[in-house]
Design an enzyme around this catalytic site. Structure first.
Site, PDB file in Angstrom:
ATOM      1  N   ASN A  24      12.450  -7.251  -0.217  1.00  0.00           N
ATOM      2  CA  ASN A  24      11.888  -6.751   0.972  1.00  0.00           C
ATOM      3  C   ASN A  24      12.095  -7.609   2.285  1.00  0.00           C
ATOM      4  OD1 ASN A  24      10.731  -4.375   2.485  1.00  0.00           O
ATOM      5  ND2 ASN A  24       9.066  -4.457   1.049  1.00  0.00           N
TER       6      ASN A  24
ATOM      7  N   TYR B 223       6.392  -6.800  15.881  1.00  0.00           N
ATOM      8  CA  TYR B 223       5.283  -7.056  14.845  1.00  0.00           C
ATOM      9  C   TYR B 223       4.315  -7.863  15.462  1.00  0.00           C
ATOM     10  CZ  TYR B 223       8.215  -5.535  10.967  1.00  0.00           C
ATOM     11  OH  TYR B 223       8.762  -4.886   9.910  1.00  0.00           O
TER      12      TYR B 223
ATOM     13  N   ARG C  86      12.415  -9.829   5.408  1.00  0.00           N
ATOM     14  CA  ARG C  86      12.087  -9.541   6.893  1.00  0.00           C
ATOM     15  C   ARG C  86      12.480 -10.818   7.626  1.00  0.00           C
ATOM     16  NH1 ARG C  86      11.366  -5.199   5.410  1.00  0.00           N
ATOM     17  NH2 ARG C  86       9.576  -3.926   5.660  1.00  0.00           N
TER      18      ARG C  86
ATOM     19  N   TYR D 243       2.076  -3.158  13.945  1.00  0.00           N
ATOM     20  CA  TYR D 243       3.453  -3.255  14.581  1.00  0.00           C
ATOM     21  C   TYR D 243       3.563  -1.892  15.341  1.00  0.00           C
ATOM     22  CZ  TYR D 243       5.699  -0.046  11.098  1.00  0.00           C
ATOM     23  OH  TYR D 243       6.177   1.043  10.330  1.00  0.00           O
TER      24      TYR D 243
ATOM     25  N   GLY E 124      12.035   2.632   1.792  1.00  0.00           N
ATOM     26  CA  GLY E 124      12.169   1.404   0.424  1.00  0.00           C
ATOM     27  C   GLY E 124      11.128   1.373  -0.440  1.00  0.00           C
ATOM     28  N   ASP E 125      10.015   1.606   0.154  1.00  0.00           N
ATOM     29  CA  ASP E 125       8.783   1.545  -0.495  1.00  0.00           C
ATOM     30  C   ASP E 125       8.545   2.595  -1.527  1.00  0.00           C
ATOM     31  OD1 ASP E 125       7.946  -0.726   0.659  1.00  0.00           O
ATOM     32  OD2 ASP E 125       7.242   0.370   2.068  1.00  0.00           O
TER      33      ASP E 125
ATOM     34  N   GLY F  79      21.980   2.139   0.418  1.00  0.00           N
ATOM     35  CA  GLY F  79      21.817   2.963   1.625  1.00  0.00           C
ATOM     36  C   GLY F  79      22.139   4.341   1.508  1.00  0.00           C
TER      37      GLY F  79
ATOM     38  N   GLY G 261      22.897   5.792  -2.380  1.00  0.00           N
ATOM     39  CA  GLY G 261      21.905   5.878  -3.180  1.00  0.00           C
ATOM     40  C   GLY G 261      21.293   4.623  -4.024  1.00  0.00           C
TER      41      GLY G 261
ATOM     42  N   SER H 152       0.764  -1.319   0.010  1.00  0.00           N
ATOM     43  CA  SER H 152      -0.025  -0.134   0.106  1.00  0.00           C
ATOM     44  C   SER H 152       0.739   1.275  -0.169  1.00  0.00           C
ATOM     45  CB  SER H 152      -0.967  -0.031   1.228  1.00  0.00           C
ATOM     46  OG  SER H 152      -0.315  -0.299   2.383  1.00  0.00           O
TER      47      SER H 152
END
Lengths: 308, 308, 308, 308, 308, 308
Positions: free
Chosen positions: D157, D95, D159, D80, D249-250, D220, D223, D27
């Protein structure tokens, strides 16, 4: 004083922040008189630190002349902590007054030649109760004002933590004949001077015993009564949605003084009832509204009726 | 549990911040009993994370012994989300219990030899309803306490989201004969046990059917009724300016327990009514006032009258 | 004490709310020792009002035994007001200590037979400086502890508003030979005891002059040094994003004490450096993190190296 | 998801309020793509309660079409809890995902004929890791999109709380040949796919092994690097005053997608670097700025240079 | 003006509350001069509504005489909306000035006989730019002051939204020969008057072209330079942790004026640099510190050195 | 519009923060209709700045199509400042509308071919009063809608600051015969159209004079009355604990429109009364609840009864 309070429903026991307000009966009156459009000056003694200056800056920001405040390098500001109750939980107040700079005032603290410039001098029982020096200061001011024929308004403003009813009566009785206008709540009148009955008859009795020319008696939600020249004027109270109960008595006193400054004690009673009603609807101890708000409220209903 | 709530007038749908409170019926009771000056211990199972520790730290900060809490590494804290209503908009509660660490309690979770050290053991219907394991835990505790002749107080505390009235009745009926004091609202009494009528006669009927020695029935704003030895004591409610409705029932239970600890069930009913009235006037689920506040309120009016 | 503070960028002169924190050097240490997993007890004297109880409740909420706090009906809580600076504007602190209940402690205030139950007793120079009675209390405690061979940790904690460097030196010098571990900042060491040079050589000199067995010297951002048995251990500081500078010294002392309780003074120095670094990153005076946070930080880099 | 967080310096352990933000990687990307001026649609499964609707309302308020969200009556929203660190105290995240409505998605949850209307489909490794059903959903979407020749962007992504590096590699490896653009951090690339070296050479190696046509690697603060047709474009990072690290990141992924929608992958890398830098400077997980802000930043310096 | 702002990291686009500050270049200067212990008076035109009175009350609360403010019944208060940036996101300002009461000032608005009572008159380029009437007002004041030989300080204070560099130059050039002290940033000096080079040489050139006796040039973080009688004094800047960038230029101007009132322009430059550094560390547009804070900072390091 | 308000008890004169809400009668109606589950579109003209976009984003976040909003580069957003009263202190509103972008709307601003797509068009008297251009816009829309036989709902929404009762009557009278449903408060009906008497008879008289087919009259706490085909339906009001009085009228209008969209005007009156009651219990101008809340309230009591 500085007031630390928490919103209704929160507790001093654990609230993470305290609201900060400037407080103090005489400064409240000076501010409210200034908001009514008159010049006012406040005499006090404050510590020369950030809290002392916060008090003076806040009060002068409302138009009060604080240039005669005496600054002390060694004492502290009086504080109080306020937790609003909600029925059936009572409001709690914790005073932290000692050893405040104000307690160390006495008859030598101020240049009392200033008295000659005043049109009205306002004093309260709290100052009498604070210390012997403060008591002598009040007596000295009254004596000078009497010499200069400057009228004195005096608000009994009884505080049970400062003195007993009996001490209060003993200290105030000799002063009563020297003042122009006594301001007192019906409850204190009964408890201190042991004069009960309705406001009109109590005022007459008080006048009979002590000869005070004018008496303004607050009767809580009922409003207030004013006694002058043998006549009593009643000003009915307004229905109020109360936000913050503190400062209403001082706003009433300021209304009375405003009326006296306009040469109209009856109108002063009406001002006082309107101002105290308005004061109950805003947060904090200071009267932050202004003359047009008071006039607008008074115009909204007919208040006050003459009784013989 | 952790409660997330928004002030009255704000919505869970868009409020930028949520207030955080520690909640949970048994811990509320333990805290309120501690605030009344008694020693209390709370048994529960919490996840070993920052929210679990927040619960335990908050509760021990109120004087409750949490040393027997069992820490779980795999589950979560139960949450609930609360949006206060304002007439005609109802209060909304969203429970987010599953799969909480507490649900996974059973008769093996705790060292139940601790029971012998208790003077009173308090249990609630919520725990019975949470899971089969929790239900067995309650049954095991009751059995041990019965052996040791330690009295049990039991608050029905019906939650429609956890079980139906019928399920509740079926589960609780076998337990009723084993407890010392039943605490229940008049509404739940009627809906679950189908016993209606006024509180006094309902208590008698409940006693007749199930033999519970003592029954404390809350009657909302009217106050509460206590039944003991064939007599009923009524404690009228106090007029309340409500700030936060949550936790009042738990404060009532704590009052009853406090009375029992003092050997005076009638006084417990009065404590309970006073404590729940006070609890309604502060934010949050925990009873944050203390014994002097309760005594002061009870002294302010005569409450409770004996009826035969 | 109670601390009233405003967020960085706001001023005590006009901020509408003040943040409220519980403070006080010895209670800070007791809390931080408790957070490290040890049992701790705090002795003090507090006024029996809502602020006094707020202090005790907050501290016991962190696991500290406050059951021996002595309650006074006549005095007040010490306060301080804190305005965080931002370069080049300095941080401002206004103390409002007098006449606090703590100042009226003396050798008769507490049941000192409790001393025999302690493994370590922690004292600070602030208490010595508060009043003659407090000073006698410290001396009495040291004498009893010496008899019982219970080691004393002593944090100089110099406060310029309480006494001069010279007064401090005169008062503390006779105590130094009676304590086990002295905790002092390099700056105070130089200003009070006129011992300068790097931390390692200053510690040796202090040991030579006064015979204190263990000395822990904080060197600001550089970290700290520990002296024991003729050897010095250095623990380098961590780079810190500072949020709130208050309480770091107390967290350091708690780290030292934690090491001593584990029989490892060097580790105590490392705990102290890690704990004070962590403390600088959270709001308020109390160490609210816990042992795992400290261990995690210490594991993240090798700290401390032995120097001969 | 809903995020509850506390401002830097406050702790989840005792903060009286938690900030509430809408979160979730897909989202976030949909919102950021919408803020760049493109049409976006988000598919998910949400519980039909106030928190579920808060998520959908917030996201559609940013212009994302949420009309295909599937509403569940039995599950919960994933949460979270976030506590920002300050060096050397680390940021903590707790979480509370299970059993969220999103976990119960599978290949039958949505009307996948919608795929034909998309110009780009964005998926992430988080969804693959959530559950077997979610994993099948991702596989099914990829297969349909491949049939329809609709390009897929895929953000790894990773986790650590959801799966191990090895599980991630095993699950994602078969998918890599079916996607158009892989988005991955240099750190994850090394840890999961065991491909190290600088971003340019790592991208080539990844391309060599798995044949992904386009690869966007974030490095990071340095860039990002983009690989396409054997060439690598580097977009240097911007110096950032970080306010809130979440969501960067999104925003990068949304930048890459925006570039692809304009037919310019290199520009997408530049968008991504600018958008993630901007995102780090505002509170919350959602990209709340807009295309002109991004263009203004990119115009302020020359970014990106072609390397062979 | 009234400023509405959001804390750094929040956006005007969605912040639920806006901070409210009183702003405006001339009133800022008047307040800061008052805080330095001098008498100051502010002339302006304000709407007779709650926002207009908020401005006047706030400014008189800082000791500025607002008794000559002219009240308008028909216009509005100028507003501006401020969103603090964080690198690389720029600070955004949205002005909402028109049709403010101040814009409708002209040479007939005030009783300009007051000019004779001033020791220094301060004007700014913003007023010149606001409207034709405002521009005539400035010209008239300058003419009267010149007749009475009252020195004028003039702060260019260029605002790109009000006029172009060229318009500014054309309007200000004829005024330059009539003022005593010009205050200008090095950047504006270069852009408007096309005089570049270091501050010292630019000041000389400006003096050569326009004959202004004294010139104060701010050079950002470097500090400021003052030109008088052919000599230049440099005051290096202080390293600053910036909290709120607004109002620093006005504090600098107030410092210059304070020095002039003490007959020491060089000291004024030093005051200005110290005051603007302090101003950057507090929230809001008004200088809320006082003379002792300024003197303490200046005493902390030697600033300013004479260059020939 | 943007509303800036302060919580009850605070004053615009000194509150440190203002709450920010999106406001405006037509957008309120569009939002509330959308919350009832219908498609709605809002036409307006907004400035192309952060406040203009805040309005559009907030409203589209509630499901309203804002794609036809016209963006202006030169004007401003209308504002209003709101201070809630508490008896006897009145609520104060300060409008700051001019020169808002909306005022410059006229018949050429929008693509009015859109009208053909609407099932109902809603207009208000405020738009008529704003400017001549706005008035022509309203007339043009009515004419087009009449041609297309699309019904118009028209809310008189009298604002004394915009026009007099007489001006309002003169402007609206020619429009009345062209609209389908008139929405008006009983007070405005009496003051503007000089039709008094109870709501039922006033509606009949209004219908007789102007021929409006449907009339919805709000009668404050009493509820509302609807007139259609010679019959009157009364919907009694709900007892309300008021939190925020703003927006209730717009919620009523949205209820009426919702009923009309369902082909049931009587139900629309009931929706309107329920929606306005709910709206009074939440902060802000927008109806943030949804259809199930409305239905739940309506089911809780029987409302509305047919009268012949």
């Amino acid at each position: 004083m500085i007031r630390f309070s928490v919103p209704c429903g929160r507790l001093l026991a654990d609230a993470p922040v305290f609201d900060v307000h400037v407080a103090g009966t005489e400064s409240n009156v000076a501010v409210a008189v200034s908001r009514m459009g008159f010049t006012s000056r406040w005499l006090s003694r404050l510590p020369n630190n950030v809290l002392g200056h916060r008090i003076a800056d806040t009060i002068s920001g409302q138009g009060v002349d604080c240039s005669q405040v005496v600054w002390s390098d060694t004492e502290r500001v009086g504080l109080y902590f306020l937790e609003f109750g909600a029925s059936p939980r009572p409001t709690k107040v914790l005073y932290d007054r000692a050893p405040s700079a104000a307690r160390n005032m006495d008859e030598t603290t101020f240049d009392l030649s200033l008295i000659s410039k005043a049109r009205i001098i306002h004093l309260t029982g709290i100052t009498v109760a604070l210390s012997e020096g403060c008591s002598r200061l009040v007596e000295t001011i009254i004596a000078r004002a009497n010499e200069l024929k400057i009228p004195i308004t005096f608000d009994v403003n009884y505080r049970a933590l400062l003195w007993s009813h009996k001490e209060c009566r003993l200290k105030l009785t000799p002063l009563l004949s020297k003042i122009d206008t006594l301001i007192v709540s019906q409850r204190d009148l009964s408890a201190i001077f042991e004069i009960s009955g309705d406001a009109a008859s109590a005022a007459k009795e008080l006048h009979r015993q002590f000869g005070v020319p004018r008496i303004a008696i607050t009767t809580g939600e009922q409003g207030a009564a004013g006694f002058e020249n043998g006549h009593t004027v009643l000003a009915p109270g307004y229905p109020v949605e109360m936000i913050d109960r503190i400062g209403a008595g001082d706003s009433f006193a300021a209304g009375v003084i405003s009326g006296l400054l306009e040469g109209n004690f009856s109108r002063g009673i009406q001002y006082g009832v309107a101002m105290s009603a308005l004061q109950l609807t805003t947060e904090g101890d200071l009267f932050r509204l202004s003359r047009p708000d008071v006039l607008q409220l008074m115009a909204s209903e007919s208040v006050g009726q003459l009784i013989r």
